[in-house]
Design a protein around this motif. Structure first.
Motif, PDB file in Angstrom:
ATOM      1  N   PHE A  89       0.569  -0.884  -0.052  1.00 36.24           N
ATOM      2  CA  PHE A  89       0.157   0.073  -0.489  1.00 36.24           C
ATOM      3  C   PHE A  89       1.324   1.192  -0.225  1.00 36.24           C
ATOM      4  O   PHE A  89       0.706   2.329  -0.896  1.00 36.24           O
ATOM      5  CB  PHE A  89      -1.488  -0.094   1.404  1.00 36.24           C
ATOM      6  CG  PHE A  89      -1.583   1.065   0.941  1.00 36.24           C
ATOM      7  CD1 PHE A  89      -3.235   1.229   0.609  1.00 36.24           C
ATOM      8  CD2 PHE A  89      -1.400   2.770   1.531  1.00 36.24           C
ATOM      9  CE1 PHE A  89      -3.630   2.635   0.727  1.00 36.24           C
ATOM     10  CE2 PHE A  89      -2.485   3.376   1.457  1.00 36.24           C
ATOM     11  CZ  PHE A  89      -3.722   3.445   0.731  1.00 36.24           C
ATOM     12  N   ASP A  90       1.552   1.171   0.767  1.00 37.49           N
ATOM     13  CA  ASP A  90       2.491   2.801   0.814  1.00 37.49           C
ATOM     14  C   ASP A  90       3.004   2.806  -0.185  1.00 37.49           C
ATOM     15  O   ASP A  90       3.421   4.048  -1.002  1.00 37.49           O
ATOM     16  CB  ASP A  90       3.433   2.377   2.431  1.00 37.49           C
ATOM     17  CG  ASP A  90       2.880   2.735   3.514  1.00 37.49           C
ATOM     18  OD1 ASP A  90       1.939   3.198   3.656  1.00 37.49           O
ATOM     19  OD2 ASP A  90       3.101   1.451   4.684  1.00 37.49           O
ATOM     20  N   PHE A  91       3.712   2.046  -0.430  1.00 37.69           N
ATOM     21  CA  PHE A  91       5.022   2.348  -2.143  1.00 37.69           C
ATOM     22  C   PHE A  91       4.154   2.759  -3.309  1.00 37.69           C
ATOM     23  O   PHE A  91       4.292   3.625  -3.762  1.00 37.69           O
ATOM     24  CB  PHE A  91       5.551   0.673  -2.472  1.00 37.69           C
ATOM     25  CG  PHE A  91       6.715   1.059  -3.918  1.00 37.69           C
ATOM     26  CD1 PHE A  91       7.788   1.840  -3.558  1.00 37.69           C
ATOM     27  CD2 PHE A  91       6.220   0.281  -4.298  1.00 37.69           C
ATOM     28  CE1 PHE A  91       8.754   2.518  -4.210  1.00 37.69           C
ATOM     29  CE2 PHE A  91       7.091   0.832  -5.975  1.00 37.69           C
ATOM     30  CZ  PHE A  91       8.698   1.879  -5.828  1.00 37.69           C
ATOM     31  N   GLY A  92       2.732   2.044  -3.321  1.00 40.12           N
ATOM     32  CA  GLY A  92       2.224   1.672  -4.306  1.00 40.12           C
ATOM     33  C   GLY A  92       1.159   3.428  -4.499  1.00 40.12           C
ATOM     34  O   GLY A  92       1.077   4.025  -5.364  1.00 40.12           O
ATOM     35  N   LYS A  93       0.733   3.984  -3.214  1.00 34.96           N
ATOM     36  CA  LYS A  93       0.218   5.231  -3.018  1.00 34.96           C
ATOM     37  C   LYS A  93       1.718   5.994  -3.458  1.00 34.96           C
ATOM     38  O   LYS A  93       0.901   7.170  -4.192  1.00 34.96           O
ATOM     39  CB  LYS A  93      -0.136   5.065  -1.867  1.00 34.96           C
ATOM     40  CG  LYS A  93      -0.777   6.745  -1.552  1.00 34.96           C
ATOM     41  CD  LYS A  93      -0.631   6.942   0.458  1.00 34.96           C
ATOM     42  CE  LYS A  93      -1.555   8.203   0.738  1.00 34.96           C
ATOM     43  NZ  LYS A  93      -1.554   7.949   2.226  1.00 34.96           N
TER      44      LYS A  93
END
Length: 151
Positions: A89-93
């Protein structure tokens, strides 16, 4: 006026503004930024649940402005962006915010991406704090003051 009524009125107003600018919103960067925004709104609470994903996908398919693009292309991009968020989630965001930021130099497209986030987030009648936060972050990525959209 109740919050629900204001939210519906605001989403309707923004959708009208988007339709008025439909002919200016045909670039690939706008398409990509819009789908990134939709994926971020769908996953605003930190996870991409299947029902939320399906609801947003159906809203994308029926949004008049997004009909400038082939539906299967939009669906593929939205699904790909949701997958990035599901994996990390964090990297994708971060990656999706960079995609959104690519329209920052085109004010009409940048504002339209924010408006799409608000329309999609408010479509269920509950533009919740997580959805507002992700749209607010997109405003910062685009160099737009969130206050311009009451965020």
């Amino acid at each position: 006026m109740a919050l629900w009524d204001r939210l519906k009125e605001s989403a309707t107003t923004m959708q009208g503004q988007l339709v008025a600018k439909k002919n200016e919103l045909k670039s690939g960067a706008f398409r990509d930024a819009s789908m990134a925004m939709c994926a971020l709104v769908a996953a605003a609470d930190g996870s991409v649940d299947a029902s939320e994903r399906q609801r947003v996908a159906s809203l994308i398919a029926t949004n008049e402005v997004l009909q400038n693009f082939p539906a299967d292309d939009l669906h593929a991009r939205f699904t790909d962006y949701c997958q990035k968020l599901a994996v990390d989630f964090d990297f994708g965001k971060v990656s999706l915010m960079q995609t959104i930021g690519k329209v920052a130099k085109k004010p009409t497209e940048a504002r339209a991406v924010v408006q799409i986030g608000i329309v999609i987030g408010g479509a269920d009648g509950d533009f919740d704090k997580d959805e507002q936060a992700v749209v607010r972050e997109a405003c910062y990525a685009l160099g737009i003051a969130p206050a311009e959209f009451d965020l």
